[in-house]
Scaffold this motif. Structure first.
Motif, short mmCIF file in Angstrom:
data_model
loop_
_atom_site.label_atom_id
_atom_site.label_comp_id
_atom_site.label_asym_id
_atom_site.label_seq_id
_atom_site.Cartn_x
_atom_site.Cartn_y
_atom_site.Cartn_z
N THR A 39 21.06 38.93 46.69
CA THR A 39 20.46 40.14 46.11
C THR A 39 19.98 41.09 47.20
O THR A 39 20.20 42.30 47.14
N ASN A 63 29.28 45.75 46.82
CA ASN A 63 29.17 46.86 45.86
C ASN A 63 30.51 47.59 45.66
O ASN A 63 30.54 48.75 45.26
N GLY A 97 30.01 48.58 41.62
CA GLY A 97 29.50 47.59 40.69
C GLY A 97 30.29 46.29 40.67
O GLY A 97 29.87 45.29 40.09
N TYR A 98 31.47 46.30 41.33
CA TYR A 98 32.28 45.09 41.46
C TYR A 98 32.05 44.44 42.83
O TYR A 98 31.65 45.11 43.79
N ARG A 133 32.38 41.54 38.35
CA ARG A 133 31.27 42.49 38.23
C ARG A 133 29.96 41.80 38.62
O ARG A 133 29.72 40.65 38.25
N ASN A 134 29.11 42.50 39.33
CA ASN A 134 27.82 41.93 39.72
C ASN A 134 26.97 41.61 38.49
O ASN A 134 26.22 40.62 38.49
N GLU A 135 27.10 42.42 37.46
CA GLU A 135 26.29 42.19 36.27
C GLU A 135 26.70 40.93 35.53
O GLU A 135 25.95 40.44 34.68
N HIS A 136 27.89 40.40 35.85
CA HIS A 136 28.35 39.17 35.20
C HIS A 136 27.96 37.91 35.97
O HIS A 136 28.29 36.81 35.55
N ASN A 196 25.91 34.95 36.90
CA ASN A 196 24.90 34.16 36.21
C ASN A 196 24.06 33.43 37.26
O ASN A 196 24.61 32.76 38.14
#
Length: 363
Positions: free
Chosen positions: A40, A71, A79-80, A136-139, A141
């Motif tokens: 992060t 990024n 975002g990927y 994707r970073n948002e994916h 876990n």
């Protein structure tokens, strides 16, 4: 089927002298583990279009490294996570063809996400190759992908080393101790008999006409009572019986031995010469090979018939070419007849009769 299994099957079918080789594409494989601790924080410090790289690692004689864009490589892929493989030794090692696959591992070292496997790619110069939209970073876990804020990336690389020819001759035709020697005659395509020859090492050596012939005791004893008696008296050296046969040519014995094993002759034209038929008949009679005796006797009779036919034709031709001589011989009895039709000496003239019989051949 593996090469060794295939060779075993071919050998079982009777082909004993085998060699083999295979041609295939060689690949060198390797993998590299790229761990990003505090992912992060790293991501917050690395803007879009900027990469962090692994240390170099070597696979297939080439040096490689991983380039990770936390990024994304371009604005389009913001975002990927973008992942690429770079060849860093091109100046020294030249072009390379490789395949690769990227995975994210969990804390147990098992893949929790695997990207699309990429097929062969030729690396030349400073080329890079990979996935701009790996994940994707948002994916991500936190339990599966970012345990303790640690991202673990595994890169599997396979490098094409070109074609390779591998020799399997040792596996195809091993040379164990006591292996049967080459047979001294042709099996005429009888593969079962050839397989039997190689299944057991010959245990008889027969010296004939300056040559030594290997053979199997059980075959000779089964085919000839004479050989059975001779082998009972033969001396054994290293479990091999030694025999010597005098007054026989090596070629004749080779033919005899082939007939003992195969019941066939190498070439029937060999019997066209009466001398060969005579010598082979003598050998067959000596070792009581009845069937071979009959074959040789038939050929002898056929040869005699051919000679008689040739002689008759020759005599007929000579007679037709000398008609005057035949007429003269027919005229002799008439020449010596008396006017009354009697022959000189017909009434007891012994001397005249003798003179007549001795004069006629002179004519």
């Amino acid at each position: 089927m593996s090469t060794s299994a295939l060779l075993s099957a071919i050998r079982a079918a009777g082909r004993q002298r085998l060699s083999a080789s295979t041609v295939s594409v060689r690949w060198a494989t390797g993998c590299h583990l790229f761990q990003i601790d505090g992912y992060t924080q790293v991501r917050s410090r690395v803007p879009n279009g900027t990469a962090i790289t692994s240390c170099t690692f070597r696979v297939g004689g080439h040096d490689w490294r991983i380039a990770c864009y936390p990024n994304g490589e371009t604005e389009e892929h913001d975002g990927y996570i973008s992942l690429f493989l770079q060849q860093v030794s091109h100046a020294e090692t030249g072009d390379a063809t490789a395949t690769l696959k990227f995975s994210v591992l969990n804390q147990s070292g098992e893949p929790s996400f695997t990207g699309t496997s990429l097929g062969e790619r030729c690396f030349s110069g400073t080329d890079v190759w990979g996935l701009r939209n790996f994940l994707r970073n948002e994916h991500l876990n936190k339990e599966e992908h970012l345990k303790d804020d640690c991202l673990i990336i595994l890169c599997d690389v396979a490098v094409d080393l070109g074609l390779r020819t591998e020799n399997h001759t040792d596996a195809a035709a091993p040379e164990p101790a006591g292996m049967a020697p080459e047979p001294p005659f042709d099996f005429n395509g009888q593969q079962i008999l050839e397989a039997i020859w190689y299944m057991q090492t010959p245990d008889v050596k027969i010296e004939v006409g300056g040559e030594t012939f290997p053979a199997h005791r059980w075959v000779l004893e089964a085919r000839s009572p004479v050989f059975r008696d001779d082998l009972a008296l033969a001396s054994d050296v290293d479990n091999t019986a030694d025999l010597r046969i005098d007054d026989m040519d090596a070629d004749v014995f080779r033919t005899l031995l082939q007939f003992i094993y195969t019941d066939t002759l190498p070439d029937m034209s060999q019997l066209e010469a009466s001398a060969m038929a005579d010598r082979l008949l003598a050998a067959a009679d000596r070792y009581n090979i009845e069937k071979l005796k009959l074959i040789c006797q038939d050929r002898q009779q056929e040869h005699r018939r051919e000679l008689r036919g040739s002689h008759t034709a020759s005599v007929g031709g000579a007679a037709s070419s000398q008609p005057r001589a035949v007429g003269l011989m027919q005229a002799v009895p008439r020449f010596f007849r008396q006017p009354d039709g009697t022959r000189p000496g017909a009434h007891g003239g012994a001397n005249t009769s003798t003179s007549t019989s001795s004069t006629a051949p002179g004519l």
